[in-house]
Scaffold this active site. Structure first.
Site, PDB file in Angstrom:
ATOM      1  N   LYS A 107     -15.958 -72.149  72.929  1.00  0.00           N
ATOM      2  CA  LYS A 107     -16.090 -71.102  73.934  1.00  0.00           C
ATOM      3  C   LYS A 107     -15.208 -71.415  75.140  1.00  0.00           C
ATOM      4  O   LYS A 107     -15.183 -72.542  75.640  1.00  0.00           O
ATOM      5  CB  LYS A 107     -17.544 -70.956  74.375  1.00  0.00           C
ATOM      6  CG  LYS A 107     -18.452 -70.365  73.310  1.00  0.00           C
ATOM      7  CD  LYS A 107     -18.097 -68.917  73.019  1.00  0.00           C
ATOM      8  CE  LYS A 107     -19.058 -68.302  72.011  1.00  0.00           C
ATOM      9  NZ  LYS A 107     -18.771 -66.861  71.787  1.00  0.00           N
ATOM     10  N   LYS A 214     -20.346 -58.945  62.199  1.00  0.00           N
ATOM     11  CA  LYS A 214     -21.713 -59.440  62.317  1.00  0.00           C
ATOM     12  C   LYS A 214     -22.648 -58.402  61.722  1.00  0.00           C
ATOM     13  O   LYS A 214     -22.526 -57.209  62.025  1.00  0.00           O
ATOM     14  CB  LYS A 214     -22.051 -59.717  63.779  1.00  0.00           C
ATOM     15  CG  LYS A 214     -21.134 -60.784  64.390  1.00  0.00           C
ATOM     16  CD  LYS A 214     -21.414 -61.042  65.851  1.00  0.00           C
ATOM     17  CE  LYS A 214     -20.462 -62.110  66.393  1.00  0.00           C
ATOM     18  NZ  LYS A 214     -20.660 -62.399  67.829  1.00  0.00           N
TER      19      LYS A 214
END
Length: 324
Positions: A107, A214
């Site tokens: 991240k 997703k």
């Protein structure tokens, strides 16, 4: 057909799962689980999402619990480690939770941090994983085009596999992809697919080299497979910080993709301090089988009465939207 609300409520359990490390601003992940004819499913849109968006997640959960799913093409799914926006000194502890993973997603572009923090974190991952490790970064749309170009150049010596959602809009992604094409670093689209009114726009604009999909945010496995087929781009299946039940739906999606060229972001159970079942990676992969929550874990992780009431009210509103 959407099943009656009473049928969902009959098995509904609201849980609160503690995190090992704060991730995406979350310290405790809440989810509503329920069982249908096909097995258990998860409804867990993030708490800040409006009902219209959350209803798509409910559609996915109902589909997984009530409908037969596409036949799997593989029984185990290779997954990546996920490194939150931690200090570089904590990277080793994070990676140690992801048994055998050869790929890490790091991240970056966290609010309140600087590019120097990102560079230090990514370089720490590269040092620990060695030259054979694969490293991808995820900015969650946190940079503008100039910032993203500068960051990718600053990380040029880290041999990035790809940069995920470096900018927020499709136009920005297209411009950045043009600017960094000479570096050979692919651009992946996540939010520009799962949160877009038209999930195919990013492919039509040639704004990405691959897409991240997703199961919950896209409305279920069949719809996600349709988007991949129409986009004509390689796909990486990732989680939405799901519990073990939601990860099983993501794994079923990955298992049914005709091609699976990238390790999937479905190892995020290792970010949890507890869970309703053990879905952590083993030797760099997870099972594609369905998950049945452990009864003791459901009791241990049961949410407070006020949070249960909040989730049940949300379920009722989203169910009404699906029926409408």
């Amino acid at each position: 057909m959407t099943p009656p609300l009473a049928d969902i409520l009959a098995t509904a359990r609201v849980i609160a799962v503690p995190m090992n490390t704060r991730f995406r601003g979350v310290d405790v992940r809440e989810a509503l689980l329920f069982e249908g004819p096909q097995g258990w499913a998860e409804f867990s849109p993030f708490v800040e999402y409006e009902d219209a968006e959350a209803a798509t997640w409910l559609r996915a959960a109902i589909d997984f619990a009530w409908e037969a799913q596409p036949a799997p093409l593989r029984d185990r799914i290779p997954v990546n480690a996920t490194v939150p926006a931690v200090d570089a000194a904590r990277v080793a502890d994070v990676l140690a939770r992801f048994d055998g993973c050869r790929t890490a997603k790091v991240k970056v572009a966290e609010r309140g941090q600087e590019l120097a923090d990102d560079v230090a974190r990514v370089r720490a991952v590269r040092e620990l994983m060695g030259p054979e490790g694969r490293i991808r970064i995820d900015a969650n749309g946190g940079w503008n085009v100039d910032e993203a170009e500068h960051a990718i150049h600053a990380l040029g010596d880290c041999d990035l596999e790809y940069a995920e959602q470096p900018c927020a809009t499709v136009d920005e992604l297209a411009e950045l992809r043009y600017r960094v094409k000479h570096m050979g670093i692919p651009i992946a689209a996540d939010e520009s697919v799962r949160k877009a009114a038209d999930p195919l726009a990013v492919a039509q604009a040639k704004a990405a080299d691959l897409i991240v999909i997703k199961a919950q945010p896209l409305g279920g496995i069949s719809r996600a497979l349709s988007i991949v087929a129409e986009a004509g781009l390689p796909a990486v299946v990732s989680s939405a910080l799901d519990t073990a039940v939601g990860l099983a739906q993501g794994a079923a999606l990955a298992a049914s993709l005709p091609e699976l060229d990238y390790d999937c972001g479905l190892g995020t159970a290792s970010l949890f301090a507890d869970d309703v079942a053990d879905a952590r990676p083993v030797a760099g992969s997870i099972s594609a089988a369905r998950v049945t929550p452990d009864a003791a874990a459901l009791a241990r992780l049961e949410a407070t009465s006020d949070r249960r009431a909040w989730w049940l009210a949300r379920l009722e509103r989203c169910h009404a939207l699906l029926n409408a």
